[in-house]
Design an enzyme around this catalytic site. Structure first.
Site, PDB file in Angstrom:
ATOM      1  N   SER A 211      -1.570   5.267  59.858  1.00  0.00           N
ATOM      2  CA  SER A 211      -2.075   3.893  59.915  1.00  0.00           C
ATOM      3  C   SER A 211      -3.480   3.821  59.304  1.00  0.00           C
ATOM      4  CB  SER A 211      -2.041   3.406  61.368  1.00  0.00           C
ATOM      5  OG  SER A 211      -2.296   2.037  61.478  1.00  0.00           O
ATOM      6  N   ASP A 437       8.150  -1.084  57.480  1.00  0.00           N
ATOM      7  CA  ASP A 437       6.969  -0.987  58.340  1.00  0.00           C
ATOM      8  C   ASP A 437       6.238  -2.327  58.329  1.00  0.00           C
ATOM      9  OD1 ASP A 437       4.610  -0.362  59.653  1.00  0.00           O
ATOM     10  OD2 ASP A 437       4.104   1.327  58.361  1.00  0.00           O
ATOM     11  N   HIS A 466       6.311   2.453  62.828  1.00  0.00           N
ATOM     12  CA  HIS A 466       4.954   2.555  62.308  1.00  0.00           C
ATOM     13  C   HIS A 466       4.446   3.934  62.700  1.00  0.00           C
ATOM     14  CE1 HIS A 466       1.032   1.598  60.930  1.00  0.00           C
ATOM     15  NE2 HIS A 466       0.476   1.665  62.123  1.00  0.00           N
TER      16      HIS A 466
END
Length: 544
Positions: A211, A437, A466
Site C-alpha cells: 500500500s 484492488d 489489498h
C-alpha cells in the site's frame, strides 16, 4: 482564535516547505552524519514470539538540521538464526497507511515462508515517525472519529458541519504539532529507514512494503539506490499521481467492488433473503442507511452511536477484503428481515470503531496533504466530487470528507513534493498487483513498472485483496519466496512477467452472533488495535 492564529502562522511555512521538498528531491546521497542514535535491543516480552527484540532509535526531526531536535522511532526485530555465511541481512517491513504500525510484521511474515529461508534474514518492523509506539505519538483530536458523526452524503445538508469539522482538525493539529507535521512526509520516513539501516550496521537493506509502503519503498530506492539489495512492492501507489486524483481512482474502484458484493449477495438469496438481483441488495443497503438517519444504533462498547457515516465506514472495508462479505451481507439481512441490530454493532466494532485517539490519522494527513498542492476551494471540490459521485456513489463522499482536512492543511507542497521515481541504480524490484484492488488501483502497478526499468510485475487477474501476498496463494507466495531466497525473478516478457489466478469467493453463510455476544460485549478493532494478521477478515495497509 488560538486555532486560527496557528493556521495563519503555519501557512507562512508553506514556501519554505516547498523549497525543502525540492531540495530533498534532488538529494540522492544524504550525508552519513545524520545525528541519529543507536539501537539498544531488549526483549519485547512477547510471549508468542520470545525472540522478538525491541528498541527506540533517535532520529532528527529535520534531516536538514541533523543535530537539532530529536524524536524516536520504535523498532523491533526477529534476528536471523542461520549461520553467518548464510545470512542475507535486514529486511525492513512496512504495511502502509500512511502511518500503520509495522511491529506485527516480523513475526507474521517470517512465519509465512519456509523457515530455512526465514532464518537467513533479520526481520525489522518499525512504527513510522509520530505514530503508534514512536515518540512522540501525535494526537490532534482524540475524539474525531467518535460516533455519531455528520452524514457523509451532501444531500443531507451536512457539508457545513463537515467543513467546520475538517478545518478544526487541521487547526488542532497545527496548534500542537507545527514543529513536526511538515517533517512527516514520505521522504522523511524514507530517511528514517536509512537511519535504521545505519544503526543496524548494514551496508544495504532488503524491503517489503504494501500500500503506502510501496510509495515509501520506491522513495527510499530513489534516495538511496545503492543501499537496496532486494525490494518487494505489494499493491502499488502510482509513483506520480497526485493524492487527490488517486482518491478519485479509489472511488471508482470501490464502486466496482460494492457492485461485486451486491451481485455475490444476490446469488445467495436462500441465505440472506434480500433479493435475487444486485439492485435489490443495493436497495437494502440504502434502506438501512436511511433508517439509521432517524434511529441510530448504540455503538457500545465503542463511544456514541452508529449513524449513516459509521454504517458506511463499516462497509467500505469490503473493498479491501472480500472475506468480509458474509458478515456484511448478514448485517443487511438481520436489519432488513428481523430488525436485528446486533450484527451491525459487532461488524462496526470489528471494522470501523475508533481507538483511544485519532490513531494514524495525523500521519495520514501529514503525508498526503503536505506532499501535493490540494484544491483549496470548496466550490471546486463540490462540483468535481459531484461529478465523481454520479458514477461512484458508494464511496465518493465518504472518501471526500475523510480527506477534507487537506483543504485547510497549512503545509502544502506541489507535485514535486513526491520524488520522481526513475529506478536509476536500483536492482530489479519485484512488484505485485491485483487487477480489482480498490485501495491502490491497477493503474498504479503498471505505472510503477514503467518507472522502474528492470522491475518484474506479477499480476493477479481478477484478484481484489489489498496487499495480495500471504493469503495462501502459492502462485503469488512462491514467487515472493524465490526472490527472497536467491533473487530469482519471473521470466515472462512484456509488461506483465507473471499472472496468477484469484482466490475463490467466500461461501455465503449467515454469521449468527454468538449467544453470549451483545452490544455490551463486542470488542472493537481499529486502526490502532487492528484485527490479528491471522484473522481472515483483517485488513492492513489501509490507504484511504
Amino acid at each position: 482564535m488560538r486555532k486560527l492564529t496557528a493556521l495563519l502562522s503555519a501557512a507562512a511555512a508553506v514556501a519554505a516547505l516547498s523549497g525543502a521538498s525540492a531540495s530533498a528531491a534532488s538529494d540522492t546521497a544524504a550525508p552519513e552524519d545524520t545525528g541519529q542514535g543507536k539501537l539498544a535491543w531488549t526483549s519485547c516480552n512477547d510471549s508468542a514470539t520470545p525472540a522478538l527484540q525491541c528498541a527506540m532509535l533517535d532520529v532528527p526531526v529535520d534531516y536538514a538540521a541533523p543535530h537539532g531536535r530529536k524524536i524516536q522511532i520504535k523498532v523491533n526485530r526477529l534476528p536471523a538464526t542461520a549461520p553467518k555465511d548464510k545470512q542475507q541481512g535486514p529486511i525492513l517491513l512496512n504495511p502502509g497507511g500512511p502511518g500503520d504500525s509495522g511491529l506485527w510484521m516480523p513475526a507474521f511474515i517470517s512465519g509465512q515462508i519456509p523457515q530455512d529461508l526465514a532464518s537467513t534474514y533479520d526481520w525489522i518492523g518499525f512504527d513510522p515517525r509520530g505514530t503508534n509506539g514512536s515518540e512522540p505519538h501525535v494526537v490532534c483530536d482524540a475524539s474525531y472519529f467518535n460516533g455519531e458523526r455528520p452524514d457523509y452524503q451532501v444531500s443531507q445538508g451536512t457539508s457545513k458541519a463537515w467543513l467546520t469539522k475538517a478545518a478544526g482538525y487541521a487547526a488542532d493539529c497545527t496548534a500542537d504539532w507545527s514543529w513536526l507535521l511538515p517533517h512527516m512526509t514520505t521522504v522523511d520516513n524514507a530517511r528514517d529507514m536509512d537511519s535504521i539501516r545505519r544503526a543496524l550496521g548494514a551496508k544495504q537493506i532488503n524491503f517489503y512494503g504494501g500500500s503506502w509502503g510501496t510509495s515509501l519503498g520506491s522513495t527510499y530506492g530513489q534516495l538511496f539506490p545503492s543501499r537496496v539489495r532486494r525490494m518487494v512492492l505489494d499493491s502499488i501507489v502510482g509513483p506520480s499521481i497526485s493524492w487527490y486524483d488517486h482518491n478519485i481512482l479509489q472511488d471508482q474502484e470501490h464502486q466496482r467492488r460494492f457492485d461485486a458484493f451486491a451481485a455475490w449477495t444476490a446469488k445467495a438469496d436462500s441465505v440472506y433473503h434480500l433479493g435475487t438481483d444486485a439492485a435489490s441488495i443495493e436497495q437494502a443497503y440504502h434502506q438501512v442507511e436511511a433508517a439509521l438517519r432517524t434511529d441510530p444504533v448504540d455503538a457500545a462498547p465503542a463511544p456514541g452511536k452508529i449513524g449513516p457515516a459509521e454504517f458506511e465506514d463499516t462497509f467500505y472495508g469490503g473493498g479491501y477484503n472480500f472475506l468480509r462479505w458474509p458478515r456484511m451481507a448478514t448485517v443487511l439481512s438481520a436489519y432488513v428481515t428481523q430488525h436485528d441490530t446486533r450484527p451491525l454493532n459487532i461488524a462496526y466494532n470489528r471494522y470501523a470503531a475508533p481507538g483511544a485517539d485519532d490513531g494514524t490519522f495525523p500521519a495520514y494527513n501529514a503525508v498526503q496533504c503536505t506532499e501535493n498542492n490540494w484544491p483549496r476551494d470548496w466550490e471546486y471540490w463540490k462540483k468535481d466530487q459531484a461529478r465523481v459521485n454520479a458514477g461512484a456513489p458508494f464511496y465518493t463522499y465518504n472518501n471526500m470528507w475523510y480527506n477534507a482536512a487537506c483543504m485547510f492543511w497549512p503545509y502544502q507542497g506541489n507535485q514535486a513534493g513526491r520524488l520522481k521515481v526513475t529506478g536509476k541504480g536500483l536492482p530489479p524490484v519485484l512488484l505485485f498487483q491485483a487487477t480489482e484492488d480498490a485501495a491502490t488501483p491497477y493503474q498504479g502497478g503498471l505505472a510503477m513498472h514503467d518507472a522502474l526499468p528492470g522491475s518484474k510485475l506479477v499480476v493477479q487477474t481478477g484478484g481484489s485483496f489489498h496487499e495480495i501476498l500471504f493469503h495462501q496463494n502459492p502462485c503469488l507466495d512462491d514467487t515472493f519466496t524465490a526472490y527472497l531466497r536467491d533473487g530469482s525473478l519471473p521470466t515472462g516478457k512484456g509488461p506483465i512477467a507473471k499472472t496468477c489466478a484469484p482466490e475463490a469467493d467466500p461461501a455465503p453463510v449467515y454469521v449468527t452472533p454468538p449467544p453470549a455476544t451483545t452490544a455490551k460485549t463486542a470488542t472493537p478493532a481499529t486502526a490502532t488495535t487492528p484485527l490479528a494478521p491471522t484473522d481472515p477478515e483483517a485488513v492492513h495497509g489501509v490507504l484511504r
